[in-house]
Design a protein around this motif. Structure first.
Motif, PDB file in Angstrom:
ATOM      1  N   THR A  32       3.039   1.887   8.611  1.00  0.00           N
ATOM      2  CA  THR A  32       2.493   1.734   9.951  1.00  0.00           C
ATOM      3  C   THR A  32       2.620   0.288  10.434  1.00  0.00           C
ATOM      4  O   THR A  32       3.005   0.034  11.575  1.00  0.00           O
ATOM      5  CB  THR A  32       1.012   2.148   9.978  1.00  0.00           C
ATOM      6  N   LEU A  98       0.200  -1.529   5.666  1.00  0.00           N
ATOM      7  CA  LEU A  98      -0.588  -0.333   5.940  1.00  0.00           C
ATOM      8  C   LEU A  98       0.392   0.836   5.904  1.00  0.00           C
ATOM      9  O   LEU A  98       1.294   0.918   6.744  1.00  0.00           O
ATOM     10  CB  LEU A  98      -1.259  -0.433   7.307  1.00  0.00           C
ATOM     11  N   LEU A  99       0.242   1.711   4.911  1.00  0.00           N
ATOM     12  CA  LEU A  99       1.254   2.728   4.723  1.00  0.00           C
ATOM     13  C   LEU A  99       0.663   4.026   4.175  1.00  0.00           C
ATOM     14  O   LEU A  99      -0.493   4.082   3.770  1.00  0.00           O
ATOM     15  CB  LEU A  99       2.338   2.196   3.772  1.00  0.00           C
ATOM     16  N   LYS A 100       1.515   5.059   4.195  1.00  0.00           N
ATOM     17  CA  LYS A 100       1.168   6.353   3.624  1.00  0.00           C
ATOM     18  C   LYS A 100       2.128   6.623   2.472  1.00  0.00           C
ATOM     19  O   LYS A 100       3.316   6.324   2.555  1.00  0.00           O
ATOM     20  CB  LYS A 100       1.284   7.451   4.678  1.00  0.00           C
ATOM     21  N   SER A 106      -3.793   9.681   3.610  1.00  0.00           N
ATOM     22  CA  SER A 106      -4.297   8.766   4.626  1.00  0.00           C
ATOM     23  C   SER A 106      -3.578   7.431   4.496  1.00  0.00           C
ATOM     24  O   SER A 106      -3.043   7.093   3.444  1.00  0.00           O
ATOM     25  CB  SER A 106      -5.803   8.548   4.437  1.00  0.00           C
ATOM     26  N   SER A 107      -3.564   6.696   5.577  1.00  0.00           N
ATOM     27  CA  SER A 107      -2.975   5.359   5.523  1.00  0.00           C
ATOM     28  C   SER A 107      -3.882   4.452   4.692  1.00  0.00           C
ATOM     29  O   SER A 107      -5.102   4.478   4.839  1.00  0.00           O
ATOM     30  CB  SER A 107      -2.821   4.783   6.925  1.00  0.00           C
ATOM     31  N   ARG A 109      -4.179   0.353   2.880  1.00  0.00           N
ATOM     32  CA  ARG A 109      -3.662  -1.021   2.933  1.00  0.00           C
ATOM     33  C   ARG A 109      -3.430  -1.529   1.518  1.00  0.00           C
ATOM     34  O   ARG A 109      -4.302  -1.455   0.661  1.00  0.00           O
ATOM     35  CB  ARG A 109      -4.650  -1.933   3.667  1.00  0.00           C
TER      36      ARG A 109
END
Length: 121
Positions: A32, A98-100, A106-107, A109
């Motif tokens: 993200t 910030l990723l999945k 869920s995202s 960090r």
């Protein structure tokens, strides 16, 4: 498992430049945003800059015009080009993503371990 590895820190004279990089690897489904924080000795960690997956950027006022954040999405890598460095920029710089890790997750960090930037003559 996601790993973030930073590089590029070091000692530089006032007015000099450094480029930090941070590469993420592991189980990454989507990113993200990516960004940088820093923590100076005796101070709290502060946000420096971030960039979204679409390329939108933002940075703290104290580095505007001097620092540039960029990314290479194909390499899951974020950069921080730092120019006109000042002694007050001395800090440990941390990258974060910030990723999945999957379509249904869920995202979250993730943080790098930090790289030291010292600005001194």
């Amino acid at each position: 498992q996601v790993q973030l590895v930073e590089s590029g820190g070091g000692l530089v004279q006032p007015g000099g430049s450094l480029t930090l990089s941070c590469a993420a690897s592991g189980s990454i489904f989507s990113i993200t945003s990516m960004g940088w924080y820093r923590q100076a000795p005796g101070k709290q960690r502060e946000w420096v800059a971030d960039i979204t997956s679409s390329g939108s950027t933002n940075s703290v006022a104290s580095v505007k015009g001097r620092f540039t954040i960029s990314s290479d999405n194909a390499k899951n890598t974020v950069y921080l080009q730092m120019n006109s460095l000042k002694p007050e920029d001395t800090a440990v710089y941390y990258c974060n993503f910030l990723l999945k890790v999957s379509y249904t997750s869920s995202s979250m960090r993730y943080w790098g371990k930090g790289t030291l930037v010292t600005v001194s003559s």
